[in-house]
Scaffold this motif. Structure first.
Motif, PDB file in Angstrom:
ATOM      1  N   ILE A 134     -51.183   9.742 -30.610  1.00  0.00           N
ATOM      2  CA  ILE A 134     -52.588   9.952 -30.973  1.00  0.00           C
ATOM      3  C   ILE A 134     -53.372   8.678 -30.701  1.00  0.00           C
ATOM      4  CG2 ILE A 134     -54.202  10.435 -32.859  1.00  0.00           C
ATOM      5  CD1 ILE A 134     -51.967  11.975 -34.259  1.00  0.00           C
ATOM      6  N   LEU A 135     -54.515   8.834 -30.063  1.00  0.00           N
ATOM      7  CA  LEU A 135     -55.459   7.731 -29.897  1.00  0.00           C
ATOM      8  C   LEU A 135     -56.568   7.909 -30.930  1.00  0.00           C
ATOM      9  CD1 LEU A 135     -56.518   5.243 -28.421  1.00  0.00           C
ATOM     10  CD2 LEU A 135     -57.674   6.790 -26.813  1.00  0.00           C
ATOM     11  N   ILE A 136     -56.750   6.918 -31.791  1.00  0.00           N
ATOM     12  CA  ILE A 136     -57.776   6.949 -32.838  1.00  0.00           C
ATOM     13  C   ILE A 136     -58.950   6.098 -32.377  1.00  0.00           C
ATOM     14  CG2 ILE A 136     -58.301   6.454 -35.260  1.00  0.00           C
ATOM     15  CD1 ILE A 136     -55.222   6.483 -35.739  1.00  0.00           C
ATOM     16  N   LEU A 137     -60.148   6.648 -32.435  1.00  0.00           N
ATOM     17  CA  LEU A 137     -61.359   5.923 -32.052  1.00  0.00           C
ATOM     18  C   LEU A 137     -62.192   5.637 -33.299  1.00  0.00           C
ATOM     19  CD1 LEU A 137     -62.456   7.933 -28.857  1.00  0.00           C
ATOM     20  CD2 LEU A 137     -60.849   6.011 -29.039  1.00  0.00           C
ATOM     21  N   MET A 138     -62.480   4.355 -33.516  1.00  0.00           N
ATOM     22  CA  MET A 138     -63.287   3.939 -34.672  1.00  0.00           C
ATOM     23  C   MET A 138     -64.479   3.115 -34.185  1.00  0.00           C
ATOM     24  SD  MET A 138     -62.378   1.331 -37.840  1.00  0.00           S
ATOM     25  CE  MET A 138     -61.220   2.366 -38.716  1.00  0.00           C
ATOM     26  N   ALA A 155     -54.389   9.775 -21.396  1.00  0.00           N
ATOM     27  CA  ALA A 155     -52.994   9.855 -20.945  1.00  0.00           C
ATOM     28  C   ALA A 155     -52.205  10.928 -21.693  1.00  0.00           C
ATOM     29  CB  ALA A 155     -52.313   8.492 -21.124  1.00  0.00           C
ATOM     30  N   GLY A 156     -52.802  12.102 -21.858  1.00  0.00           N
ATOM     31  CA  GLY A 156     -52.100  13.201 -22.505  1.00  0.00           C
ATOM     32  C   GLY A 156     -51.986  13.098 -24.008  1.00  0.00           C
ATOM     33  N   ARG A 157     -52.743  12.186 -24.609  1.00  0.00           N
ATOM     34  CA  ARG A 157     -52.652  11.999 -26.056  1.00  0.00           C
ATOM     35  C   ARG A 157     -53.659  12.875 -26.792  1.00  0.00           C
ATOM     36  NH1 ARG A 157     -52.625   5.444 -26.644  1.00  0.00           N
ATOM     37  NH2 ARG A 157     -54.340   5.599 -25.155  1.00  0.00           N
ATOM     38  N   MET A 197     -61.819  14.691 -37.602  1.00  0.00           N
ATOM     39  CA  MET A 197     -61.468  15.403 -36.371  1.00  0.00           C
ATOM     40  C   MET A 197     -60.191  14.885 -35.711  1.00  0.00           C
ATOM     41  SD  MET A 197     -64.815  16.192 -34.064  1.00  0.00           S
ATOM     42  CE  MET A 197     -65.794  17.665 -34.300  1.00  0.00           C
ATOM     43  N   LEU A 198     -59.372  15.830 -35.285  1.00  0.00           N
ATOM     44  CA  LEU A 198     -58.220  15.578 -34.421  1.00  0.00           C
ATOM     45  C   LEU A 198     -58.212  16.691 -33.391  1.00  0.00           C
ATOM     46  CD1 LEU A 198     -55.553  13.941 -33.905  1.00  0.00           C
ATOM     47  CD2 LEU A 198     -54.424  15.613 -35.381  1.00  0.00           C
ATOM     48  N   MET A 199     -57.980  16.363 -32.135  1.00  0.00           N
ATOM     49  CA  MET A 199     -58.037  17.390 -31.095  1.00  0.00           C
ATOM     50  C   MET A 199     -56.874  17.281 -30.129  1.00  0.00           C
ATOM     51  SD  MET A 199     -61.417  15.875 -29.223  1.00  0.00           S
ATOM     52  CE  MET A 199     -62.088  15.378 -30.838  1.00  0.00           C
ATOM     53  N   THR A 200     -56.579  18.399 -29.479  1.00  0.00           N
ATOM     54  CA  THR A 200     -55.501  18.453 -28.514  1.00  0.00           C
ATOM     55  C   THR A 200     -55.844  17.618 -27.282  1.00  0.00           C
ATOM     56  OG1 THR A 200     -56.451  20.418 -27.473  1.00  0.00           O
ATOM     57  CG2 THR A 200     -54.846  20.772 -29.254  1.00  0.00           C
ATOM     58  N   PRO A 201     -54.837  17.264 -26.482  1.00  0.00           N
ATOM     59  CA  PRO A 201     -55.136  16.539 -25.237  1.00  0.00           C
ATOM     60  C   PRO A 201     -56.120  17.274 -24.337  1.00  0.00           C
ATOM     61  CG  PRO A 201     -52.795  16.393 -25.731  1.00  0.00           C
ATOM     62  CD  PRO A 201     -53.382  17.351 -26.727  1.00  0.00           C
ATOM     63  N   ALA A 202     -56.018  18.606 -24.265  1.00  0.00           N
ATOM     64  CA  ALA A 202     -56.943  19.371 -23.421  1.00  0.00           C
ATOM     65  C   ALA A 202     -58.375  19.267 -23.931  1.00  0.00           C
ATOM     66  CB  ALA A 202     -56.508  20.831 -23.361  1.00  0.00           C
ATOM     67  N   ALA A 203     -58.554  19.324 -25.243  1.00  0.00           N
ATOM     68  CA  ALA A 203     -59.894  19.190 -25.813  1.00  0.00           C
ATOM     69  C   ALA A 203     -60.433  17.781 -25.607  1.00  0.00           C
ATOM     70  CB  ALA A 203     -59.866  19.543 -27.298  1.00  0.00           C
ATOM     71  N   ALA A 204     -59.567  16.783 -25.771  1.00  0.00           N
ATOM     72  CA  ALA A 204     -59.989  15.399 -25.558  1.00  0.00           C
ATOM     73  C   ALA A 204     -60.424  15.180 -24.119  1.00  0.00           C
ATOM     74  CB  ALA A 204     -58.842  14.457 -25.925  1.00  0.00           C
TER      75      ALA A 204
END
Length: 306
Positions: free
Chosen positions: A4-8, A85-87, A160-167
């Motif tokens: 998971i990539l977390i953006l803050m 990268a698929g995260r 929010m958390l989203m799938t790689p496709a949504a990201a």
């Protein structure tokens, strides 16, 4: 275990950010990386983040310079630069506190959905500045979806958390979008508009701190009607709707055919006289979750505020 990539996005968050950082460190799902984009903080925010990063594995925390023009654009700048990268992708606010299983529960919910294009959010324990709980955020009364997203933001970005496709969808569409009022609202609209699934977990997953300097607060119940109506009468909701509609139109090729038609009808309603406005809104199928929000909206339509 999915990474998971977390953006803050941060700005002068030194008073509370340590609590949030420590709650991220306590996550039961340990495969995460945190990117922090700071908008020229003048307090100890960057020092606190630096101290936290020094205690973590090398490369787990990345600090960037923000554009300095507000929280929405700061989050957009993070999304633009993100190495997906698929995260899976999570948004994070600087002043909340996550439950230790927040990421794990979100991942499980996304795994349980057959649609690869999906976004998860959860209810929140709304707290005061000292983290004393006040109430829970509302639960939805109707299903989440694009028709709701056109007029109401039901997925709070800090959950929010989203799938790689949504990201990947968001990152590609971000390059197309012009001005948007609120990044998480746009995300809810775009994912559902493209045929994605939106999940709102009825179990709360974090402490949502209200401290007087929040970019967006959270009120509930009948007390929200005057404020909602005042924003409608000032034209604020119409302004937001115009911005959202333009951003979605720029990415219309990513929407399902059905949702392109709904967007077209909704956009027509924004500039039509009352009879046409009502007809176009009916064709768009938009709906609100709560009676209070619905009442404020239709009253504003009737008196020319939307």
């Amino acid at each position: 275990m999915k990474p998971i990539l977390i953006l803050m996005a941060t700005r002068n968050g030194g008073r509370f950010i340590s609590d949030q950082l420590e709650s991220i460190a306590r996550q039961s799902h340990a495969d995460w990386q945190l990117w922090v984009s700071d908008d020229s903080s003048t307090d100890a925010t960057l020092e606190i983040v630096g101290t936290f990063a020094a205690r973590r594995p090398q490369g787990q925390i990345k600090v960037l310079r923000g554009p300095g023009i507000g929280a929405t654009e700061n989050f957009r700048s993070l999304l633009r630069r993100a190495d997906l990268a698929g995260r899976c992708l999570a948004f994070c606010d600087q002043d909340d506190v996550w439950d230790a299983d927040h990421l794990a529960r979100g991942l499980q919910a996304l795994t349980d959905v057959p649609n690869p294009l999906a976004v998860y959010g959860c209810r929140m324990r709304v707290c005061d500045a000292a983290l004393q709980e006040l109430h829970l955020s509302p639960r939805p009364a109707r299903p989440l979806g694009f028709r709701n997203a056109l007029v109401q933001n039901m997925l709070s970005g800090n959950t929010m958390l989203m799938t790689p496709a949504a990201a990947q969808l968001l990152q590609e569409a971000e390059a197309e979008a012009g001005s948007i009022p609120i990044h998480d609202w746009w995300a809810y609209q775009l994912v559902t508009g493209a045929g994605g699934t939106a999940i709102l977990d009825e179990q709360p997953g974090l402490l949502y701190r209200q401290h007087g300097a929040n970019v967006i607060g959270l009120k509930r119940g009948i007390r929200t009607v005057p404020g909602r109506l005042a924003r409608h009468l000032r034209g604020k909701h119409r302004e937001w709707a115009l911005q959202n509609s333009a951003a979605l139109a720029a990415s219309s090729a990513r929407l399902t055919p059905e949702n392109r038609e709904r967007l077209r009808a909704f956009t027509e309603a924004l500039s039509a006289p009352l009879p046409g406005k009502l007809a176009s809104l009916r064709r768009s199928g938009v709906y609100y979750q709560s009676p209070q929000a619905r009442a404020a909206f239709w009253l504003s339509v009737a008196i020319g505020g939307f």
